[in-house]
Enzyme design. Structure first.
Site, short mmCIF file in Angstrom:
data_model
loop_
_atom_site.label_atom_id
_atom_site.label_comp_id
_atom_site.label_asym_id
_atom_site.label_seq_id
_atom_site.Cartn_x
_atom_site.Cartn_y
_atom_site.Cartn_z
N GLY A 1 -11.16 33.81 -8.75
CA GLY A 1 -11.46 35.11 -8.15
C GLY A 1 -12.81 35.17 -7.47
O GLY A 1 -13.12 36.14 -6.77
N LYS B 1 -29.22 23.73 -6.91
CA LYS B 1 -30.19 24.17 -7.91
C LYS B 1 -30.18 23.27 -9.14
O LYS B 1 -31.05 23.39 -10.02
CB LYS B 1 -29.90 25.62 -8.31
CG LYS B 1 -30.18 26.61 -7.17
CD LYS B 1 -29.75 28.00 -7.52
CE LYS B 1 -30.10 28.97 -6.39
NZ LYS B 1 -29.42 28.63 -5.12
N LYS C 1 -26.26 23.87 -14.69
CA LYS C 1 -25.34 23.20 -13.77
C LYS C 1 -25.59 21.70 -13.74
O LYS C 1 -24.66 20.90 -13.57
CB LYS C 1 -25.48 23.80 -12.37
CG LYS C 1 -24.94 25.21 -12.23
CD LYS C 1 -23.46 25.31 -12.55
CE LYS C 1 -22.59 24.71 -11.46
NZ LYS C 1 -21.15 24.86 -11.76
N GLY D 1 -22.49 34.88 2.66
CA GLY D 1 -21.61 36.00 2.39
C GLY D 1 -20.94 35.99 1.03
O GLY D 1 -20.10 36.84 0.76
N ARG E 1 -39.31 35.09 -7.77
CA ARG E 1 -38.81 35.57 -9.06
C ARG E 1 -38.86 34.44 -10.09
O ARG E 1 -38.94 33.26 -9.71
CB ARG E 1 -37.38 36.08 -8.89
CG ARG E 1 -37.27 37.26 -7.94
CD ARG E 1 -35.83 37.60 -7.62
NE ARG E 1 -35.17 36.52 -6.88
CZ ARG E 1 -33.91 36.57 -6.44
NH1 ARG E 1 -33.20 37.66 -6.65
NH2 ARG E 1 -33.39 35.56 -5.79
#
Length: 623
Positions: free
Chosen positions: A293, A411, A423, A451, A540
């Protein structure tokens, strides 16, 4: 009045017009034969006798060749071709009948050719005059916007033709511009090619242009950025056709037009794929996609289903996203589909699902991915991204899965955050199982996806909609980007290349500054001048100024595909790895956050959590 009756009435009206045209052309041919003088009475009587045969044969030919399937409003060359064929067949049938009955007596030899030419003139001329009048009527509206079309190629030709047909769309094409010198000065559909793209600002003023349409579906992102920058200087609305990849039918219409998107400016050159190999790897296979999904997972499913698998099994922990995908895929009736709402960490449920469907190929896209959120929720990151992957891989091995593809991220290289470290550990899980089992484990690593849900593009869009300033962490922060479609297609290509144990790195091109993206999106939104605001908030926790696609100890090797590189994976100590996995399982079960961090740093030594001090120093220079 019902629309079907209008269609029937219109078709019979056209048929009646054509029937009446036959005697006009027939007697007109005799009249021309006798030099516009009176027709001798005996020959005129024979012409009257032959007329019913001519009408019957000609009308039958009209119907047989489908003259009434078309619409006069859109009469074109194919319609003219059908008219010519019908007239020739009608003449030949008439000639044969007259020969058999009258031996061609009292039928001047020039009558039939003259008849054919007159009938062609009447039938073809009436249709094209009708279309010309309709097109002219559509173009006289004062409310229509005057349009400059960029690109005088096939796409521009089709676009202008459709604009002229659909006057109700509110656009009136005025001129073309094209960068090919051979096109300048020519006319297409009555529109002149007045110059190159560099002349757009001047032409907009000279011709009082209201809108600009870019008809260059094959243009790359660099060319699109140049053209859009020129168009922006005019302060006129700009619309474009989709890329050739997105124009599935290849047919260009007004409805194909859309606003310029960030994908047009940051996208890359079209990817060339070996679809034969991809289809060989997927066709007639049972394929399972975890995280189906999500942004990448759902696009993977869209690409996979076109390769005709025997069955596509999709699972996700989001009820809403799974529901949307199920609704979208209802149209695919030739592929078996199965949707499962379950959590990756629900081992019994995952086991039952795999036993039920017996997949041969697995794409593992389920993962938590948001860096700032996971930075203070190490347990969730480890439990899902590492232990969930470990359990899923173990089930795949025990169930005889042939290929297991892990979707990874840049990353994972020299991670400075929990998400990246988790990961990287997931990559190691696949490496660990590949060395011990028959299942072929393949890892595919790439950067950010344009996107995708929660991406910087989506964040910028929301900020623009709300009229807020766009927030960028640092003026020099860069990231690698590709579209979801390109990433998914290259993952499938990597599947076809992999034999087990590979760590594939996708060629992401050049990194892009986030500041540049923010500036482009502000311009595309039309908020220029004082509205152009970017606020720098500082890096951040866990965030890097730039990402890397491979570790210094991972030597890159070219593959048979130009966009896919193979990295030599670093060796792992299996026993040490097993012990760390056990520590992580115990720490997660007991919710021991500190133990989790220590075990995570043990399994991914390059994790530099201590870099938080360095981040604070960088932010102090910016904020």
């Amino acid at each position: 009045m019902p629309s079907w009756w209008s269609q029937v009435r219109s078709r019979w009206a056209v048929f009646l017009h054509d029937i009446i045209s036959i005697p006009i052309a027939w007697f007109g041919a005799y009249w021309l034969r006798f030099n516009l003088a009176s027709i001798p009475s005996d020959i005129f009587i024979d012409a009257l006798i032959m007329l019913p045969w001519v009408v019957v044969f000609q009308a039958a030919a009209f119907w047989w060749f489908g003259l009434y399937r078309g619409v006069w409003r859109f009469a074109s060359i194919p319609d003219l071709s059908r008219i010519i064929k019908a007239i020739l067949v009608g003449i030949m049938a008439t000639l044969l009948a007259v020969f058999l009955v009258m031996r061609l007596q009292h039928l001047p030899r020039s009558v039939l050719p003259l008849y054919g030419m007159l009938l062609l003139l009447i039938l073809g001329g009436s249709r094209f005059i009708y279309r010309w009048l309709k097109d002219k009527h559509a173009l006289v509206s004062s409310e229509q916007k005057r349009v400059l079309v960029v690109g005088a190629g096939r796409a521009g030709d089709s676009l202008v033709r459709d604009l002229k047909r659909n006057g109700t769309e509110g656009y009136l094409p005025i001129i073309f511009v094209d960068d090919r010198p051979s096109k300048v000065g020519r006319e297409i559909h009555g529109l002149r090619v007045v110059g190159s793209t560099n002349d757009i600002p001047r032409m907009v003023r000279q011709y009082a242009i209201d809108a600009i349409m870019i008809a260059l579906p094959s243009a790359n992102s660099k060319e699109m950025r140049r053209i859009v920058n020129i168009c922006e200087a005019t302060r006129k609305p700009v619309r474009t056709l989709p890329s050739m990849n997105d124009l599935v039918s290849g047919f260009v219409t007004v409805k194909s037009l859309r606003n310029i998107s960030i994908d047009d400016l940051l996208g890359r050159d079209p990817v060339t794929l070996d679809w034969n190999k991809i289809k060989q790897a997927i066709s007639n296979q049972i394929v399972l996609v975890s995280g189906g999904g999500g942004s990448i997972g759902s696009e993977l499913c869209r690409q996979i289903i076109h390769c005709k698998p025997k069955k596509l099994v999709i699972f996700d922990n989001s009820e809403y996203h799974l529901f949307l995908l199920q609704q979208e895929f209802e149209k695919y009736t030739d592929v078996q589909l199965a949707f499962h709402l379950l959590d990756l960490c629900d081992t019994p449920a995952v086991w039952n699902m795999v036993q039920l469907h017996k997949p041969q190929v697995v794409f593992h896209a389920a993962a938590y991915k948001h860096v700032p959120m996971l930075e203070y929720q190490a347990r969730q990151a480890v439990r899902n991204n590492i232990l969930g992957t470990y359990g899923f891989a173990e089930i795949a091995v025990m169930s005889g899965v042939e290929k297991f593809v892990l979707v990874s991220t840049d990353k994972a290289v020299n991670p400075t955050n929990i998400m990246g470290a988790s990961k990287r550990a997931a990559e190691m899980v696949c490496q660990y199982f590949n060395e011990k089992q028959k299942t072929q484990f393949i890892t595919v690593r790439f950067g950010n996806v344009l996107g995708s849900r929660g991406s910087v593009v989506e964040t910028f869009k929301k900020q623009l909609e709300q009229g807020k300033a766009l927030t960028v962490t640092h003026p020099e922060v860069t990231r690698y980007f590709m579209t979801t479609q390109e990433a998914s297609q290259l993952i499938l290509q990597a599947l076809s290349l992999g034999k087990g144990g590979e760590l594939f790195v996708l060629d992401m091109g050049e990194p892009i500054k986030i500041r540049f993206m923010a500036e482009q999106m502000i311009r595309l939104s039309g908020k220029l001048g004082d509205d152009l605001k970017i606020v720098y908030t500082g890096l951040r926790p866990g965030e890097k100024l730039y990402e890397e696609l491979f570790h210094r100890r991972e030597e890159l090797i070219n593959t048979t595909h130009a966009k896919i590189l193979k990295a030599n994976a670093r060796q792992i100590n299996s026993k040490h790895f097993e012990s760390i996995i056990f520590r992580l399982q115990q720490a997660c079960a007991q919710c021991q956050e500190q133990d989790i961090l220590q075990a995570l740093q043990a399994i991914v030594p390059e994790l530099s959590i201590a870099d938080k001090t360095k981040i604070s120093q960088i932010n102090a220079e910016v904020v």
